[in-house]
Design a protein around this motif. Structure first.
Motif, mmCIF file in Angstrom:
data_model
loop_
_atom_site.group_PDB
_atom_site.id
_atom_site.type_symbol
_atom_site.label_atom_id
_atom_site.label_comp_id
_atom_site.label_asym_id
_atom_site.label_seq_id
_atom_site.Cartn_x
_atom_site.Cartn_y
_atom_site.Cartn_z
ATOM 1 N N ALA A 115 1.196 6.110 -7.815
ATOM 2 C CA ALA A 115 0.073 6.345 -8.726
ATOM 3 C C ALA A 115 -0.422 7.785 -8.665
ATOM 4 O O ALA A 115 -1.279 8.176 -9.464
ATOM 5 C CB ALA A 115 -1.072 5.389 -8.394
ATOM 6 N N ILE A 116 0.112 8.579 -7.728
ATOM 7 C CA ILE A 116 -0.301 9.973 -7.620
ATOM 8 C C ILE A 116 0.090 10.714 -8.897
ATOM 9 O O ILE A 116 1.255 10.731 -9.295
ATOM 10 C CB ILE A 116 0.335 10.653 -6.394
ATOM 11 N N GLY A 117 -0.884 11.313 -9.529
ATOM 12 C CA GLY A 117 -0.625 12.082 -10.743
ATOM 13 C C GLY A 117 -0.713 11.269 -12.017
ATOM 14 O O GLY A 117 -0.838 11.827 -13.106
ATOM 15 N N ILE A 173 1.747 -0.080 -12.263
ATOM 16 C CA ILE A 173 1.494 0.082 -10.830
ATOM 17 C C ILE A 173 0.956 -1.219 -10.237
ATOM 18 O O ILE A 173 1.357 -1.630 -9.139
ATOM 19 C CB ILE A 173 0.501 1.238 -10.580
ATOM 20 N N ILE A 174 0.072 -1.891 -10.951
ATOM 21 C CA ILE A 174 -0.487 -3.150 -10.457
ATOM 22 C C ILE A 174 0.609 -4.194 -10.299
ATOM 23 O O ILE A 174 0.688 -4.894 -9.288
ATOM 24 C CB ILE A 174 -1.588 -3.656 -11.411
ATOM 25 N N THR A 184 10.408 0.959 -10.442
ATOM 26 C CA THR A 184 10.121 0.602 -11.821
ATOM 27 C C THR A 184 9.938 -0.904 -11.911
ATOM 28 O O THR A 184 10.800 -1.664 -11.488
ATOM 29 C CB THR A 184 11.277 1.019 -12.755
ATOM 30 N N ALA A 185 8.815 -1.323 -12.481
ATOM 31 C CA ALA A 185 8.507 -2.751 -12.508
ATOM 32 C C ALA A 185 9.059 -3.439 -13.741
ATOM 33 O O ALA A 185 9.250 -4.640 -13.756
ATOM 34 C CB ALA A 185 6.990 -2.961 -12.444
ATOM 35 N N MET A 218 0.817 -1.206 0.000
ATOM 36 C CA MET A 218 0.000 0.000 0.000
ATOM 37 C C MET A 218 0.857 1.265 0.000
ATOM 38 O O MET A 218 0.499 2.282 -0.610
ATOM 39 C CB MET A 218 -0.918 0.005 1.230
ATOM 40 N N MET A 219 2.010 1.210 0.674
ATOM 41 C CA MET A 219 2.900 2.364 0.718
ATOM 42 C C MET A 219 3.329 2.784 -0.688
ATOM 43 O O MET A 219 3.577 3.963 -0.945
ATOM 44 C CB MET A 219 4.145 2.048 1.558
ATOM 45 N N HIS A 220 3.391 1.834 -1.609
ATOM 46 C CA HIS A 220 3.857 2.122 -2.962
ATOM 47 C C HIS A 220 2.756 2.628 -3.881
ATOM 48 O O HIS A 220 3.004 2.922 -5.047
ATOM 49 C CB HIS A 220 4.551 0.885 -3.539
ATOM 50 N N LEU A 221 1.539 2.743 -3.332
ATOM 51 C CA LEU A 221 0.449 3.355 -4.097
ATOM 52 C C LEU A 221 0.713 4.827 -4.379
ATOM 53 O O LEU A 221 0.102 5.405 -5.278
ATOM 54 C CB LEU A 221 -0.881 3.200 -3.348
#
Length: 286
Positions: free
Chosen positions: A178-180, A187-188, A234-235, A172-175
């Motif tokens: 997704a800001i902006g 992101i998923i 970066t995924a 959740m911290m890495h959500l």
């Protein structure tokens, strides 16, 4: 006030999942607030081109806001009297299979250390990125595997639930990424990876007996990933040579091993902070 914060009957010592969530949200609010303040006051010193464009960028975009966030969580743990227990010996032991988590996390780090083209980065970027990794490891591990795990254990949850919920908080911290931009496939994928990486960090903490080793593993994983992919969280890998290509398989290894591990985690820590006695085949240490 001292009784409220520190006695066994105090607010934090009663634990609970929502208190772990509260700590996580509070940390994120502090981090985002500091990041905004840094942008408003020192933004003119940040170059275009992302965090790796200069050592100053890494310092202002990562080290400073996350470092101050790490200081806040350390002060919080000290204020409620949990700093020594969090850094102390884990109240429940690990099993031999949990050492696989160490190997799964370690091999991409080693391969990236070998495969990185250090000369391609601007002066000082590599060193400051390593510093960023250290403060990231301290902050995120103390929030989730430190305060989060302690609150969940005090809430009476089994170790499997503790591992899952603390890893959910970590993902959740890495959500904030997704800001902006909103929720995208990248992101998923990132959230899935960070959840299972959190499971691995929990296992490393248990099998080594100390959160310090989880902090160090995390502190090496993030900067090596940032330097090899050219970005933060970066995924998708942009591997440049065989070392980095093989290292990129670490993402899949973490997910696969973490998924299997979910079915193997056993045990429970009782209210006294010790492993609960086994009723059959010693599940407290399984």
């Amino acid at each position: 006030m001292t009784d409220f914060w520190q006695t066994r009957e105090g607010f934090w010592n009663r634990g609970g999942w929502w208190k772990a969530l509260l700590v996580t949200v509070a940390y994120l609010a502090v981090f985002l607030g500091i990041s905004q303040l840094v942008g408003l006051t020192l933004g003119h010193l940040i170059d275009d081109g992302g965090p790796l464009a200069s050592a100053t960028n890494v310092l202002l975009e990562l080290v400073l806001p996350i470092g101050l966030g790490a200081l806040v969580i350390v002060l919080f743990l000290a204020a409620i009297g949990w700093l020594k227990p969090v850094f102390g010996r884990q109240p429940i032991g690990g099993r031999p299979w949990m050492w696989i988590a160490v190997a799964v996390v370690a091999y991409p780090i080693v391969l990236r250390l070998i495969g990185l083209d250090y000369g391609s980065f601007p002066a000082g970027v590599v060193l400051v990125t390593l510093l960023a990794g250290l403060v990231i490891g301290i902050a995120e591990e103390l929030v989730t595997r430190g305060a989060g795990v302690a609150l969940l254990r005090k809430g009476g949850y089994s170790e499997r639930v503790v591992a899952v919920l603390s890893s959910v908080l970590f993902a959740m911290m890495h959500l904030i990424n997704a800001i902006g931009t909103g929720i995208s496939l990248t992101i998923i994928v990132l959230l899935v990876y960070t959840f299972f990486f959190g499971i691995c960090m929990y296992l490393i903490m248990r099998v080594t007996g100390s959160i310090v080793w989880a902090i160090l593993a995390h502190a090496l994983t993030d900067p090596m990933t940032i330097l090899s992919t050219g970005g933060v969280d970066t995924a998708v890998e942009g591997a440049q040579n065989v070392w980095l290509t093989v290292a990129s398989t670490g993402n899949y290894a973490v997910i696969i091993f973490g998924l299997v591990a979910l079915f193997l985690i056993r045990g429970r820590v009782n209210e006294a902070g010790a492993a609960a006695p086994a009723t059959t085949a010693n599940p407290a240490t399984a």
